[in-house]
Write a protein that holds these residues in place. Structure first.
Motif, PDB file in Angstrom:
ATOM      1  N   ARG A 144       0.821  -1.214   0.000  1.00  0.00           N
ATOM      2  CA  ARG A 144       0.000   0.000   0.000  1.00  0.00           C
ATOM      3  C   ARG A 144       0.856   1.265   0.000  1.00  0.00           C
ATOM      4  NH1 ARG A 144      -1.986   3.571   3.594  1.00  0.00           N
ATOM      5  NH2 ARG A 144      -0.940   2.522   5.331  1.00  0.00           N
ATOM      6  N   THR A 145       1.885   1.291   0.837  1.00  0.00           N
ATOM      7  CA  THR A 145       2.676   2.515   1.001  1.00  0.00           C
ATOM      8  C   THR A 145       3.900   2.576   0.095  1.00  0.00           C
ATOM      9  OG1 THR A 145       4.056   1.558   2.765  1.00  0.00           O
ATOM     10  CG2 THR A 145       1.974   2.593   3.421  1.00  0.00           C
ATOM     11  N   GLN A 146       4.331   1.403  -0.418  1.00  0.00           N
ATOM     12  CA  GLN A 146       5.564   1.297  -1.195  1.00  0.00           C
ATOM     13  C   GLN A 146       6.778   1.762  -0.390  1.00  0.00           C
ATOM     14  OE1 GLN A 146       4.603   3.353  -4.962  1.00  0.00           O
ATOM     15  NE2 GLN A 146       4.273   1.338  -5.831  1.00  0.00           N
ATOM     16  N   GLU A 147       6.690   1.626   0.926  1.00  0.00           N
ATOM     17  CA  GLU A 147       7.789   1.978   1.816  1.00  0.00           C
ATOM     18  C   GLU A 147       8.228   0.732   2.592  1.00  0.00           C
ATOM     19  OE1 GLU A 147       9.337   4.825   2.095  1.00  0.00           O
ATOM     20  OE2 GLU A 147       8.040   5.936   0.707  1.00  0.00           O
ATOM     21  N   PRO A 148       9.548   0.600   2.859  1.00  0.00           N
ATOM     22  CA  PRO A 148      10.018  -0.548   3.651  1.00  0.00           C
ATOM     23  C   PRO A 148       9.504  -0.476   5.084  1.00  0.00           C
ATOM     24  CG  PRO A 148      11.801   0.994   3.256  1.00  0.00           C
ATOM     25  CD  PRO A 148      10.654   1.464   2.424  1.00  0.00           C
ATOM     26  N   LEU A 149       9.439  -1.637   5.718  1.00  0.00           N
ATOM     27  CA  LEU A 149       8.900  -1.732   7.068  1.00  0.00           C
ATOM     28  C   LEU A 149       9.775  -2.672   7.885  1.00  0.00           C
ATOM     29  CD1 LEU A 149       6.415  -0.898   8.821  1.00  0.00           C
ATOM     30  CD2 LEU A 149       5.293  -2.981   8.012  1.00  0.00           C
ATOM     31  N   MET A 166      10.629  -5.384   2.456  1.00  0.00           N
ATOM     32  CA  MET A 166      11.153  -4.444   1.463  1.00  0.00           C
ATOM     33  C   MET A 166      10.364  -4.567   0.153  1.00  0.00           C
ATOM     34  SD  MET A 166      13.368  -2.123   0.629  1.00  0.00           S
ATOM     35  CE  MET A 166      14.514  -2.208   2.010  1.00  0.00           C
ATOM     36  N   PRO A 167       9.644  -3.505  -0.250  1.00  0.00           N
ATOM     37  CA  PRO A 167       8.898  -3.582  -1.509  1.00  0.00           C
ATOM     38  C   PRO A 167       9.828  -3.591  -2.721  1.00  0.00           C
ATOM     39  CG  PRO A 167       8.776  -1.374  -0.592  1.00  0.00           C
ATOM     40  CD  PRO A 167       9.480  -2.221   0.431  1.00  0.00           C
ATOM     41  N   GLY A 307       0.637   1.974 -11.930  1.00  0.00           N
ATOM     42  CA  GLY A 307       1.082   1.076 -12.989  1.00  0.00           C
ATOM     43  C   GLY A 307       2.549   0.767 -12.866  1.00  0.00           C
ATOM     44  N   ALA A 308       3.350   1.254 -13.839  1.00  0.00           N
ATOM     45  CA  ALA A 308       4.792   1.163 -13.689  1.00  0.00           C
ATOM     46  C   ALA A 308       5.142   1.969 -12.458  1.00  0.00           C
ATOM     47  CB  ALA A 308       5.496   1.722 -14.925  1.00  0.00           C
ATOM     48  N   GLY A 309       5.807   1.365 -11.537  1.00  0.00           N
ATOM     49  CA  GLY A 309       6.064   2.013 -10.263  1.00  0.00           C
ATOM     50  C   GLY A 309       5.259   1.376  -9.140  1.00  0.00           C
ATOM     51  N   ARG A 310       4.430   0.387  -9.483  1.00  0.00           N
ATOM     52  CA  ARG A 310       3.672  -0.298  -8.443  1.00  0.00           C
ATOM     53  C   ARG A 310       4.555  -1.357  -7.789  1.00  0.00           C
ATOM     54  NH1 ARG A 310       1.310  -5.236  -9.135  1.00  0.00           N
ATOM     55  NH2 ARG A 310       1.769  -6.332 -11.057  1.00  0.00           N
ATOM     56  N   THR A 311       4.125  -1.836  -6.639  1.00  0.00           N
ATOM     57  CA  THR A 311       4.867  -2.873  -5.921  1.00  0.00           C
ATOM     58  C   THR A 311       4.588  -4.235  -6.556  1.00  0.00           C
ATOM     59  OG1 THR A 311       4.738  -1.613  -3.868  1.00  0.00           O
ATOM     60  CG2 THR A 311       5.269  -3.947  -3.677  1.00  0.00           C
ATOM     61  N   ALA A 312       5.601  -4.812  -7.174  1.00  0.00           N
ATOM     62  CA  ALA A 312       5.437  -6.106  -7.827  1.00  0.00           C
ATOM     63  C   ALA A 312       5.478  -7.246  -6.819  1.00  0.00           C
ATOM     64  CB  ALA A 312       6.523  -6.313  -8.880  1.00  0.00           C
ATOM     65  N   ALA A 313       6.226  -7.055  -5.738  1.00  0.00           N
ATOM     66  CA  ALA A 313       6.335  -8.070  -4.697  1.00  0.00           C
ATOM     67  C   ALA A 313       6.969  -7.431  -3.467  1.00  0.00           C
ATOM     68  CB  ALA A 313       7.178  -9.256  -5.171  1.00  0.00           C
ATOM     69  N   VAL A 314       6.962  -8.164  -2.380  1.00  0.00           N
ATOM     70  CA  VAL A 314       7.612  -7.707  -1.146  1.00  0.00           C
ATOM     71  C   VAL A 314       8.596  -8.784  -0.705  1.00  0.00           C
ATOM     72  CG1 VAL A 314       7.272  -7.258   1.318  1.00  0.00           C
ATOM     73  CG2 VAL A 314       5.767  -6.186  -0.362  1.00  0.00           C
ATOM     74  N   LEU A 315       9.829  -8.362  -0.454  1.00  0.00           N
ATOM     75  CA  LEU A 315      10.854  -9.268   0.081  1.00  0.00           C
ATOM     76  C   LEU A 315      10.803  -9.206   1.603  1.00  0.00           C
ATOM     77  CD1 LEU A 315      13.476 -11.018  -0.240  1.00  0.00           C
ATOM     78  CD2 LEU A 315      14.734  -8.851  -0.115  1.00  0.00           C
ATOM     79  N   GLY A 316      10.666 -10.359   2.241  1.00  0.00           N
ATOM     80  CA  GLY A 316      10.674 -10.431   3.694  1.00  0.00           C
ATOM     81  C   GLY A 316      11.937 -11.099   4.196  1.00  0.00           C
ATOM     82  N   ILE A 317      12.607 -10.463   5.155  1.00  0.00           N
ATOM     83  CA  ILE A 317      13.799 -11.031   5.773  1.00  0.00           C
ATOM     84  C   ILE A 317      13.525 -11.170   7.268  1.00  0.00           C
ATOM     85  CG2 ILE A 317      16.247 -10.766   6.262  1.00  0.00           C
ATOM     86  CD1 ILE A 317      16.541  -9.125   3.766  1.00  0.00           C
ATOM     87  N   GLU A 318      13.548 -12.407   7.743  1.00  0.00           N
ATOM     88  CA  GLU A 318      13.315 -12.673   9.160  1.00  0.00           C
ATOM     89  C   GLU A 318      14.651 -13.035   9.805  1.00  0.00           C
ATOM     90  OE1 GLU A 318      10.571 -15.665  11.908  1.00  0.00           O
ATOM     91  OE2 GLU A 318      10.251 -15.522   9.736  1.00  0.00           O
TER      92      GLU A 318
END
Length: 327
Positions: A144-149, A166-167, A307-318
């Motif tokens: 939603r935010t396209q910001e890392p968390l 990480m988006p 569109g271009a610039g949307r979040t295609a996936a989110v990388l999760g690191i635990e």
């Protein structure tokens, strides 16, 4: 003599108070320094992990992720296995990494697995654990935010160490984004001018039949609502016409954006509302900025998908529990 004893006791009391004050000051200073040390250490760890997550994410080609999304996972099983093997190799190389995930979303906005390292919990396994429900909700935020968390165990979203989300976004230029937003405003103005010249029914028919090019260009289009945000005209979803969708969110657990549209229409009368919606061109759930303007008893809305610039996936690191430094 009593006077001397009285003076002596006063001096002793004064010295005692000063000792107490100095002791208390030293304790408070120690607590402050300890707190600052912990905060600084946490900041260093988070910054380092975010940097590493950004490096890993930048090595993943968004085109592969788009292919997985279009293929709805099943037809891209080989690429999923390859990505899983790559994530497992990274996880084994980094001693403090507990698991790596690549997460996507389906058309309904639900989180799906793209790939994960060996031993990582799948989305289905997480959904079955009551204590992991908050993590599934947290997974939605970077989309939603396209910001890392960065989430700590105290957040309730992870029972181990830090969890970094990480988006991975497709590229877009700020000039293109600005141009799309400006075009949305121009389309809304054109629809308003059409309404004033030809009337309400003519505008609704033009939007529904897609007969006026000014109201539909690529993935930007005008749709019309009444003052309660019931859809009166929509070029792609005629099934929405007449329905009361005020209490329907943009996705499961998402934003009730129609409430915001009504509040903005009743207040300023025009402005921007951001939410997520299925792009009719790509067929994907994408972030969307919609410009709305109220004229009489109707609301004219025109959206611009990222569109271009949307979040295609989110990388999760635990990370492993108790990770205090990045190795």
């Amino acid at each position: 003599m009593p006077y001397l004893w009285s003076r002596l006791r006063d001096c002793i009391d004064s010295v005692r108070l000063r000792v107490y004050a100095v002791t208390l000051l030293i304790i408070l200073l120690g607590v402050l320094l300890t707190t600052l040390s912990v905060l600084y250490r946490d900041w260093v760890v988070r910054r380092t992990v975010m940097h590493e997550a950004d490096i890993v994410a930048s090595a993943i080609d968004p085109a592969r992720l788009e292919a997985l999304n279009r293929g709805r996972v099943g037809s891209c099983e080989l690429d999923r296995l390859r990505l899983g093997a790559e994530l497992t190799n990274i996880c084994e190389f980094k001693e403090n990494y507990r698991a790596l995930y690549l997460l996507g979303r389906n058309q309904e906005g639900e989180i799906v697995d793209y790939a994960c390292s060996r031993g990582a919990l799948s989305i289905d396994e997480l959904a079955a654990k009551a204590e992991c429900r908050s993590r599934l909700a947290a997974y939605q935020e970077p989309f939603r935010t396209q910001e890392p968390l960065v989430l700590s165990p105290q957040s309730g979203c992870t029972q181990s160490g830090l969890l970094v989300l990480m988006p991975i976004t497709t590229s877009v230029t700020s000039e293109l984004e600005t141009a799309k937003l400006q075009k949305a405003r121009e389309m809304a103005a054109a629809a308003g001018a059409f309404y004033r010249k030809y009337g309400k029914q003519a505008l609704l028919e033009a939007v529904n039949t897609r007969s006026v090019p000014d109201f539909l260009q690529n993935d930007s289009y005008a749709f019309i609502c009444d003052d309660e945000v019931r859809v009166l005209a929509h070029p792609f979803k005629p099934e929405l016409i007449g329905k009361d969708l005020l209490e329907v969110a943009d996705r499961p657990g998402g934003k009730y954006f129609r409430r915001e549209i009504r509040e903005l229409a009743d207040g300023a009368g025009q402005g921007w509302v951001d939410y997520e919606y299925v792009n009719p061109v790509s067929g994907q759930l994408e972030p969307k900025n919609t410009y709305i303007t109220r004229i009489d008893d109707i609301i004219i809305a025109v959206g611009a998908y990222k569109g271009a610039g949307r979040t295609a996936a989110v990388l999760g690191i635990e990370l492993e529990p108790g990770t205090g430094a990045i190795r």
